[in-house]
Design an enzyme around this catalytic site. Sequence first.
Site, PDB file in Angstrom:
ATOM      1  N   MET A  30     111.561  -2.606  30.904  1.00 35.20           N
ATOM      2  CA  MET A  30     111.511  -1.155  31.083  1.00 35.20           C
ATOM      3  C   MET A  30     112.267  -0.466  29.946  1.00 35.20           C
ATOM      4  O   MET A  30     112.622   0.718  30.046  1.00 35.20           O
ATOM      5  CB  MET A  30     112.107  -0.766  32.439  1.00 35.20           C
ATOM      6  CG  MET A  30     111.314  -1.376  33.602  1.00 35.20           C
ATOM      7  SD  MET A  30     111.506  -0.479  35.156  1.00 35.20           S
ATOM      8  CE  MET A  30     113.246  -0.655  35.436  1.00 35.20           C
ATOM      9  N   GLY A  31     112.535  -1.218  28.883  1.00 35.17           N
ATOM     10  CA  GLY A  31     113.159  -0.598  27.708  1.00 35.17           C
ATOM     11  C   GLY A  31     114.655  -0.402  27.847  1.00 35.17           C
ATOM     12  O   GLY A  31     115.298  -0.986  28.710  1.00 35.17           O
ATOM     13  N   HIS A  39     117.557  -8.653  27.176  1.00 38.35           N
ATOM     14  CA  HIS A  39     116.123  -8.546  26.862  1.00 38.35           C
ATOM     15  C   HIS A  39     115.792  -9.335  25.589  1.00 38.35           C
ATOM     16  O   HIS A  39     114.776 -10.008  25.493  1.00 38.35           O
ATOM     17  CB  HIS A  39     115.731  -7.085  26.611  1.00 38.35           C
ATOM     18  CG  HIS A  39     115.903  -6.170  27.779  1.00 38.35           C
ATOM     19  ND1 HIS A  39     116.794  -5.114  27.765  1.00 38.35           N
ATOM     20  CD2 HIS A  39     115.298  -6.120  28.989  1.00 38.35           C
ATOM     21  CE1 HIS A  39     116.722  -4.452  28.913  1.00 38.35           C
ATOM     22  NE2 HIS A  39     115.822  -5.039  29.675  1.00 38.35           N
ATOM     23  N   GLN A  45     107.587   1.158  41.187  1.00 40.27           N
ATOM     24  CA  GLN A  45     108.647   0.320  41.751  1.00 40.27           C
ATOM     25  C   GLN A  45     109.930   1.088  42.070  1.00 40.27           C
ATOM     26  O   GLN A  45     110.918   0.490  42.465  1.00 40.27           O
ATOM     27  CB  GLN A  45     108.950  -0.865  40.822  1.00 40.27           C
ATOM     28  CG  GLN A  45     109.657  -0.513  39.530  1.00 40.27           C
ATOM     29  CD  GLN A  45     109.681  -1.686  38.576  1.00 40.27           C
ATOM     30  OE1 GLN A  45     108.658  -2.169  38.108  1.00 40.27           O
ATOM     31  NE2 GLN A  45     110.888  -2.176  38.286  1.00 40.27           N
ATOM     32  N   GLN A  81     113.156 -11.166  41.926  1.00 36.89           N
ATOM     33  CA  GLN A  81     111.972 -10.750  41.159  1.00 36.89           C
ATOM     34  C   GLN A  81     111.351 -11.944  40.427  1.00 36.89           C
ATOM     35  O   GLN A  81     110.125 -12.149  40.479  1.00 36.89           O
ATOM     36  CB  GLN A  81     112.380  -9.674  40.159  1.00 36.89           C
ATOM     37  CG  GLN A  81     111.337  -9.380  39.096  1.00 36.89           C
ATOM     38  CD  GLN A  81     111.772  -8.250  38.182  1.00 36.89           C
ATOM     39  OE1 GLN A  81     111.794  -7.101  38.595  1.00 36.89           O
ATOM     40  NE2 GLN A  81     112.125  -8.565  36.947  1.00 36.89           N
TER      41      GLN A  81
END
Length: 290
Positions: free
Chosen positions: A30-31, A37, A61, A153
């Site tokens: 999501m940046g 990341h 979400q 997740q």
Amino acid sequence: MHEVTGLKEMRAWSRAERARSRRIGLVPTMGFLHEGHLQLVDRAKQRADRVVMSIFVNPLQFGPTEDLALYPRDLERDRKLAAERGVDCLFVPDTAAMYPIEPLVRVSPGPMADTLEGATRRGHFVGVLTVVAKLFHIVEPDIAVFGRKDFQQAMLVRRLAADLDFGLEIDVAPTVRELDGLALSSRNTYLKGDDRRAALALSRALRAVEQAWRGGEADPQALQRRGMQTLAAPGVTPEYLELVDEQIRPVARVDARTVVVVAARVGTTRLIDNVVLGEGVAGDVSVRGS
Ligand code: AMP
């Protein structure tokens, strides 16, 4: 670095690369990128010939009272970091492209989504698995890399790929932490002043459980109590601390594969973290600053 916003263009890029026999790795985000990341990118580069990173803050979400509008964004910076780390294609679709109409058909995550994050954030995993399924269809990767930082997740995405025959490999990477133990998160940017220090209660609680287990305590309830005591520090509102297996079921017997998952609010910021007991917090990756 190539950059794509259109869904058709993204699929065309992937298909052209595959036609040249290149293995494609996908890193969905999501940046507001951080080292956590970027280490997913490193892993994807080791396991694939071309790496696609998606940046999409997925409205599906977020609950109605959550931080969708406030979620931190900085595409300029993300673009630079992704390019420096060797991302081959940055996929940045906008919401209208991803959801031209409100999707009526969504992925049902099943019982693994009923507890922990799924219990607190109703509908969250429907949104996550729906967007992940869309990204898999658009990018058609051979492998996708997720962080264990979001343990529930990652396990749900594994089952999505297996149960619905996506025919790709799911790689789960260890959590990247700051030297003092705080797991990197885009939401850490919300932590100001005393909250930054208070947030250490999560990793400290995980360590307390790990130490008690290594010291011979094998009763899951006793270990949970031990963790909760450490978590309940000034400025911290504990939400849960549980010992679960890969199917997110509470364990009756604790072993090296047992995962301790924790969530708490620090000020207005909701944080999550976890540790695999046999690997320990020290088994995760530590980096200076972020
Ligand atoms: P997000 O942008 O928060 O949706 O995260 C995108 C991906 O990065 C997910 O697979 C996360 O699990 C992963 N991720 C986020 N924080 C970390 C971290 N500290 N260490 C490793 N992976 C992470």
